[in-house]
Design a protein around this motif. Structure first.
Motif, PDB file in Angstrom:
ATOM      1  N   ALA A 105       0.828  -1.204   0.000  1.00 39.74           N
ATOM      2  CA  ALA A 105       0.000   0.000   0.000  1.00 39.74           C
ATOM      3  C   ALA A 105       0.864   1.257   0.000  1.00 39.74           C
ATOM      4  CB  ALA A 105      -0.937  -0.007   1.208  1.00 39.74           C
ATOM      5  N   ALA A 106       2.008   1.196   0.691  1.00 48.19           N
ATOM      6  CA  ALA A 106       2.897   2.362   0.770  1.00 48.19           C
ATOM      7  C   ALA A 106       3.473   2.710  -0.600  1.00 48.19           C
ATOM      8  CB  ALA A 106       4.019   2.091   1.765  1.00 48.19           C
ATOM      9  N   VAL A 107       3.952   1.697  -1.331  1.00 48.79           N
ATOM     10  CA  VAL A 107       4.565   1.998  -2.629  1.00 48.79           C
ATOM     11  C   VAL A 107       3.510   2.333  -3.686  1.00 48.79           C
ATOM     12  CG1 VAL A 107       6.655   0.684  -2.140  1.00 48.79           C
ATOM     13  CG2 VAL A 107       4.733  -0.461  -3.264  1.00 48.79           C
ATOM     14  N   VAL A 108       2.314   1.767  -3.535  1.00 44.44           N
ATOM     15  CA  VAL A 108       1.217   2.162  -4.428  1.00 44.44           C
ATOM     16  C   VAL A 108       0.895   3.632  -4.219  1.00 44.44           C
ATOM     17  CG1 VAL A 108      -1.253   1.874  -4.893  1.00 44.44           C
ATOM     18  CG2 VAL A 108       0.211  -0.136  -4.675  1.00 44.44           C
ATOM     19  N   ALA A 109       0.842   4.057  -2.957  1.00 40.74           N
ATOM     20  CA  ALA A 109       0.550   5.457  -2.638  1.00 40.74           C
ATOM     21  C   ALA A 109       1.645   6.389  -3.153  1.00 40.74           C
ATOM     22  CB  ALA A 109       0.381   5.623  -1.133  1.00 40.74           C
ATOM     23  N   LEU A 110       2.879   5.886  -3.214  1.00 37.86           N
ATOM     24  CA  LEU A 110       4.003   6.681  -3.701  1.00 37.86           C
ATOM     25  C   LEU A 110       4.069   6.721  -5.219  1.00 37.86           C
ATOM     26  CD1 LEU A 110       6.783   5.579  -1.179  1.00 37.86           C
ATOM     27  CD2 LEU A 110       5.718   7.838  -1.338  1.00 37.86           C
ATOM     28  N   GLY A 111       3.193   5.960  -5.872  1.00 37.31           N
ATOM     29  CA  GLY A 111       3.151   5.979  -7.324  1.00 37.31           C
ATOM     30  C   GLY A 111       4.193   5.122  -8.011  1.00 37.31           C
ATOM     31  N   TRP A 112       4.695   4.101  -7.317  1.00 39.78           N
ATOM     32  CA  TRP A 112       5.683   3.213  -7.936  1.00 39.78           C
ATOM     33  C   TRP A 112       5.043   2.466  -9.107  1.00 39.78           C
ATOM     34  CZ3 TRP A 112       9.718   0.435  -4.420  1.00 39.78           C
ATOM     35  CH2 TRP A 112      10.360   1.384  -3.620  1.00 39.78           C
TER      36      TRP A 112
END
Length: 205
Positions: free
Chosen positions: A78-85
């Motif tokens: 969820a963290a990297v999805v939120a960061l737009g990876w």
């Protein structure tokens, strides 16, 4: 981390390693120690997971194990999805967390079967996907009372549901790989199911 600051292979490798270390936290063992329970690797199925912790008779410890095992899959994704990876890096992070649970570096590489962590990863990939797979698990568990059978059915359904929701692509491959590993980790359970010797949910060790 800015996804444009590093080449994709480096981004995926860094994310996967960080997620692997998070996934290596064996909460079945950690929670059992906190509650003064026996190491779950020494009784029942020997699997450090929520279902086996439940066999100790301590429902609270089992619930905490389930929640934290799911969170260690969900939070990194969820963290990297939120960061737009980009999708390949997100897939690498999800696989890293899942593999960390299976072979945890902090616990002599003696990990669980990955059901809760896989569920967390799928919820991180896409809430609708994770919810649909979880519904399959819950339905099978409620009807047949076998955690392993529910997990196997959900594993088979997961890549099909991912392809249905989002089409074939990188994420479908990642989900299929997790499903294949999860099914492989349930080889002993498959043999017990076929022999009619598998323990049901909540059955004490």
């Amino acid at each position: 981390m800015n996804p444009n600051a590093l080449p994709l292979p480096a981004l995926a490798a860094i994310g996967a390693l960080a997620a692997y270390l998070i996934g290596s936290l064996s909460f079945a063992v950690i929670v059992s120690r906190l509650f003064g329970l026996d190491d779950p690797r020494t009784y029942g199925s020997g699997n450090p997971g929520a279902t086996n912790v439940l066999r100790s008779g301590h429902k609270g410890a089992a619930i905490l194990t389930l929640v934290f095992d799911a969170l260690k899959g969900y939070v990194p994704v969820a963290a990297v999805v939120a960061l737009g990876w980009p999708a390949p890096a997100v897939a690498a992070v999800g696989l890293g967390a899942f593999i960390g649970h299976l072979w945890p570096v902090f616990f002599r590489f003696e990990g669980g079967k990955g059901v809760a962590t896989a569920a967390g990863v799928l919820l991180g990939f896409a809430p609708a996907l994770g919810g649909a797979v979880l519904l399959v698990w819950l339905t099978m568990a409620a009807v047949f009372r076998y955690s392993s059978l529910a997990a196997l059915t959900a594993s088979l359904a997961a890549p099909l549901l991912e392809a249905w929701f989002h089409g074939l692509g990188m994420m479908t491959g990642a989900v299929a790989l997790m499903s294949a590993l999860l099914i492989w980790r349930h080889a002993a359970n498959i043999r017990k199911l076929l022999a009619g010797q598998e323990s049901k949910i909540g059955q004490k060790a």
